[in-house]
Motif scaffolding. Structure first.
Motif, PDB file in Angstrom:
ATOM      1  N   ASP A  49      76.903  41.076  95.297  1.00 39.21           N
ATOM      2  CA  ASP A  49      77.056  41.888  94.097  1.00 39.21           C
ATOM      3  C   ASP A  49      78.512  42.336  94.004  1.00 39.21           C
ATOM      4  OD1 ASP A  49      77.206  43.716  96.102  1.00 39.21           O
ATOM      5  OD2 ASP A  49      75.589  44.994  95.390  1.00 39.21           O
ATOM      6  N   CYS A  50      78.835  43.000  92.928  1.00 37.49           N
ATOM      7  CA  CYS A  50      80.234  43.332  92.673  1.00 37.49           C
ATOM      8  C   CYS A  50      80.545  44.803  92.904  1.00 37.49           C
ATOM      9  CB  CYS A  50      80.588  42.934  91.248  1.00 37.49           C
ATOM     10  SG  CYS A  50      80.421  41.165  90.974  1.00 37.49           S
ATOM     11  N   GLY A  51      79.673  45.523  93.578  1.00 37.12           N
ATOM     12  CA  GLY A  51      79.946  46.920  93.889  1.00 37.12           C
ATOM     13  C   GLY A  51      79.407  47.869  92.840  1.00 37.12           C
ATOM     14  N   GLU A  52      79.614  49.152  93.079  1.00 37.02           N
ATOM     15  CA  GLU A  52      79.052  50.182  92.202  1.00 37.02           C
ATOM     16  C   GLU A  52      79.653  50.173  90.806  1.00 37.02           C
ATOM     17  OE1 GLU A  52      78.720  54.189  93.575  1.00 37.02           O
ATOM     18  OE2 GLU A  52      78.334  53.508  95.613  1.00 37.02           O
ATOM     19  N   SER A  90      78.118  47.104  88.544  1.00 41.09           N
ATOM     20  CA  SER A  90      76.728  46.846  88.927  1.00 41.09           C
ATOM     21  C   SER A  90      76.000  45.899  87.972  1.00 41.09           C
ATOM     22  CB  SER A  90      75.958  48.161  89.038  1.00 41.09           C
ATOM     23  OG  SER A  90      75.968  48.833  87.786  1.00 41.09           O
ATOM     24  N   LEU A  91      76.616  45.575  86.847  1.00 40.82           N
ATOM     25  CA  LEU A  91      75.993  44.639  85.905  1.00 40.82           C
ATOM     26  C   LEU A  91      76.107  43.192  86.366  1.00 40.82           C
ATOM     27  CD1 LEU A  91      77.275  46.000  82.476  1.00 40.82           C
ATOM     28  CD2 LEU A  91      74.961  46.136  83.380  1.00 40.82           C
ATOM     29  N   TYR A  92      76.930  42.938  87.374  1.00 40.80           N
ATOM     30  CA  TYR A  92      77.252  41.573  87.760  1.00 40.80           C
ATOM     31  C   TYR A  92      76.781  41.242  89.171  1.00 40.80           C
ATOM     32  CZ  TYR A  92      80.464  42.305  83.889  1.00 40.80           C
ATOM     33  OH  TYR A  92      80.996  42.611  82.683  1.00 40.80           O
ATOM     34  N   ARG A  93      76.454  39.970  89.350  1.00 39.47           N
ATOM     35  CA  ARG A  93      76.133  39.398  90.647  1.00 39.47           C
ATOM     36  C   ARG A  93      76.791  38.019  90.660  1.00 39.47           C
ATOM     37  NH1 ARG A  93      70.175  39.105  90.944  1.00 39.47           N
ATOM     38  NH2 ARG A  93      70.440  37.251  89.706  1.00 39.47           N
ATOM     39  N   ASN A 114      74.274  37.998  85.207  1.00 45.54           N
ATOM     40  CA  ASN A 114      73.815  39.339  84.866  1.00 45.54           C
ATOM     41  C   ASN A 114      72.891  39.795  85.987  1.00 45.54           C
ATOM     42  OD1 ASN A 114      72.307  41.563  83.828  1.00 45.54           O
ATOM     43  ND2 ASN A 114      72.775  40.874  81.749  1.00 45.54           N
ATOM     44  N   ALA A 115      73.155  40.943  86.578  1.00 42.16           N
ATOM     45  CA  ALA A 115      72.385  41.407  87.735  1.00 42.16           C
ATOM     46  C   ALA A 115      70.939  41.726  87.364  1.00 42.16           C
ATOM     47  CB  ALA A 115      73.047  42.639  88.346  1.00 42.16           C
ATOM     48  N   LYS A 116      70.689  42.114  86.130  1.00 38.80           N
ATOM     49  CA  LYS A 116      69.325  42.486  85.728  1.00 38.80           C
ATOM     50  C   LYS A 116      68.484  41.276  85.356  1.00 38.80           C
ATOM     51  CE  LYS A 116      70.744  47.010  84.099  1.00 38.80           C
ATOM     52  NZ  LYS A 116      70.970  47.861  82.944  1.00 38.80           N
TER      53      LYS A 116
END
Length: 145
Positions: free
Chosen positions: A74-77, A80-83, A105-107
């Motif tokens: 993941d891309c950190g706090e 958080s929308l990205y992976r 998209n992380a979701k």
């Protein structure tokens, strides 16, 4: 001496038509603003994803050793929308690797941006500084015998 009366003002039909035209124009304007905001947000997502992917590839380029395989994270706090997923595979030539970075998209898991490139790493035998003779490296002497 009755003077003819002139109607001044607007009739009810004229007022209703003006309100209808104004309503349609206002709905179109609202739709245009909404579309512009969505496009702006999508552009921001694409730009951030592109910078993330380029950063990951630059990090690989700065490292001394490339190992084939798939990594993800993941891309950190703050992001958080990205992976991201990164895959490194051999490209068929000794030392050449194909690198693919996909930012999702992380979701939803839907890909946002994909970046592919080739990175070269010196093969192990030449990286050690080996004992190659000058004739093997392609150097030639100048002049006669």
């Amino acid at each position: 001496m009755n003077a003819p009366r002139r109607n001044s003002g607007f009739s009810l039909v004229e007022v209703m038509c003006a309100i209808l035209i104004l309503g349609i124009a206002l709905a179109g304007l609202t739709q245009g603003v909404t579309t512009a905001l969505v496009s702006s947000k999508e552009s921001e997502l694409q730009t951030t994803a592109a910078l993330l992917a380029a950063g990951l590839i630059e990090t690989l380029r700065a490292e001394e050793y490339l190992s084939d395989g798939v990594t993800e994270g993941d891309c950190g706090e703050g992001l958080s929308l990205y992976r991201w997923k990164q895959s490194i595979t051999g490209a068929g030539i000794d030392g050449l690797h194909e690198v693919e970075v996909v930012v999702e998209n992380a979701k939803t898991g839907q890909p946002i941006y994909e970046l592919r490139t080739l990175l070269f790493q010196r093969p192990e035998d030449s990286a050690r500084g080996g004992s190659r003779r000058p004739s093997e490296s392609g150097s030639r002497r100048r002049g006669g015998r």
